[in-house]
Design a protein around this motif. Structure first.
Motif, short mmCIF file in Angstrom:
data_model
loop_
_atom_site.label_atom_id
_atom_site.label_comp_id
_atom_site.label_asym_id
_atom_site.label_seq_id
_atom_site.Cartn_x
_atom_site.Cartn_y
_atom_site.Cartn_z
N SER A 165 0.86 -1.19 0.00
CA SER A 165 0.00 0.00 0.00
C SER A 165 0.89 1.23 0.00
CB SER A 165 -0.95 0.02 1.20
OG SER A 165 -0.23 0.11 2.42
N ASN A 166 0.36 2.34 -0.53
CA ASN A 166 1.19 3.53 -0.67
C ASN A 166 0.33 4.79 -0.70
OD1 ASN A 166 3.23 5.38 -1.30
ND2 ASN A 166 3.14 4.93 -3.49
N ASN A 199 5.00 5.92 -7.59
CA ASN A 199 3.67 6.36 -8.01
C ASN A 199 2.66 5.23 -8.12
OD1 ASN A 199 4.73 5.07 -10.20
ND2 ASN A 199 4.71 6.83 -11.57
N VAL A 200 2.99 4.08 -7.54
CA VAL A 200 2.09 2.94 -7.53
C VAL A 200 1.43 2.83 -6.16
CG1 VAL A 200 1.96 0.42 -7.69
CG2 VAL A 200 3.43 1.69 -9.27
N LYS A 201 0.11 2.78 -6.14
CA LYS A 201 -0.61 2.66 -4.87
C LYS A 201 -0.57 1.24 -4.33
CE LYS A 201 -3.87 6.49 -5.46
NZ LYS A 201 -3.37 7.24 -4.28
N GLU A 202 -0.64 0.27 -5.23
CA GLU A 202 -0.61 -1.14 -4.85
C GLU A 202 -0.18 -1.96 -6.07
OE1 GLU A 202 -3.63 -4.67 -3.21
OE2 GLU A 202 -4.25 -2.57 -3.17
N GLY A 203 0.71 -2.93 -5.84
CA GLY A 203 1.16 -3.78 -6.94
C GLY A 203 2.63 -3.56 -7.26
N ASP A 204 3.04 -3.99 -8.44
CA ASP A 204 4.45 -3.96 -8.82
C ASP A 204 4.91 -2.56 -9.23
OD1 ASP A 204 4.70 -6.69 -8.39
OD2 ASP A 204 4.14 -7.20 -10.45
N PHE A 205 6.06 -2.17 -8.69
CA PHE A 205 6.71 -0.91 -9.08
C PHE A 205 8.06 -1.23 -9.70
CE2 PHE A 205 9.92 2.33 -8.03
CZ PHE A 205 9.38 3.42 -8.70
#
Length: 273
Positions: A165-166, A199-205
């Protein structure tokens, strides 16, 4: 850094000494321009910070540390060290501290005619149950993993991590590469600041590093460093897992590195060799 689901597996210690607040600006000695993102801290203590984009800094120094050594360091500049009480006296007379530019050799360009193999190295965890985050919102907070390479030279193409989460999409981070001494990060081996936001809220960055031409010839540590104080409501959680590549962390700039062998933060890299 915090790890765990609902249980925090480890925390950084907090000093109980009385605090002396200090602030100033760090400038280039030649141009008098501010130097962004300078690491400032008491050597091997958990007290320090990173200068802002405008070269400004502010942090609290425990009164019990007056005879310790404070160090200022930045890529492209000669580091500066002095006794804490002398540092405070200098700032009281003039809030501007200067660093001298360092003449450094350009990063070596490695040319090879062999057909390169591609591989992902590091910790590939995508767990949502075990996660890690930066603690206490302190600039200079840094965490990373040890990476073993199969062949030399190895070219670093991409950085990957799974985000649980982000809410800190505008917060800036720096990616660092270190050689190894006594099993811990030692000196930076790539002499360029790589600044980014997640800049990713959830998942792969994924962060593309190919344009930087990063080449390593032996096992190394790679870390992510928090450059700005996060607000309490702004947090980023990375996936983590048991075992995996060794994780190392330090609370803030110039602090002492601590190794955590049982838990691996989910940083991994696409490399070619």
């Amino acid at each position: 850094m915090k790890l765990g689901t609902n249980i925090i597996l480890f925390l950084f210690s907090i000093s109980l000494f009385a605090q002396k607040s200090t602030e100033g600006i760090i400038n280039d000695a030649d141009t008098n321009e501010p130097i962004p993102y300078v690491n400032i801290g008491i050597v091997k203590k958990d007290k320090g910070t990173v200068s802002t984009e405008e070269g400004k800094f502010e942090f609290e120094i425990p009164s019990g540390f007056m005879n310790d050594t404070i160090k200022l360091s930045s890529i492209g500049y000669q580091p500066k060290s002095m006794v804490v009480k002398d540092f405070l006296a200098i700032l009281k007379a003039n809030p501007i501290i200067t660093l001298l530019p360092e003449i450094t050799e350009l990063n070596e360009v490695v040319v090879t005619n062999k057909k390169l193999k591609e591989k992902v190295v590091g910790n590939k965890s995508k767990s949502k149950k075990m996660k890690a985050q930066f603690s206490y919102a302190v600039a200079g907070n840094e965490v990373g993993i040890k990476v073993k390479i199969k062949d030399s030279p190895t070219f670093i193409d991409k950085f990957h991590v799974n985000i649980v989460s982000n809410t800190s999409e505008k917060v800036k981070f720096r990616i660092n590469f270190y050689n190894i001494k006594d099993g811990l990060p030692n000196e930076k081996i790539f002499k360029e600041n790589i600044i980014f936001s997640i800049n990713v809220k959830e998942g792969d960055f994924t962060l593309d590093l190919e344009k930087y031409g990063i080449v390593v010839e032996e096992d190394f540590y790679t870390t992510i460093e928090l450059l700005e104080n996060q607000k309490k409501e702004e947090e980023v959680f990375f996936s983590a897992g048991l075992l995996g590549n060794t994780t190392a962390y330090r609370y803030t700039s110039q602090g002492e590195w601590v190794k955590l062998s049982a838990v691996g933060i989910g940083f991994n890299y696409t490399v070619k060799y």
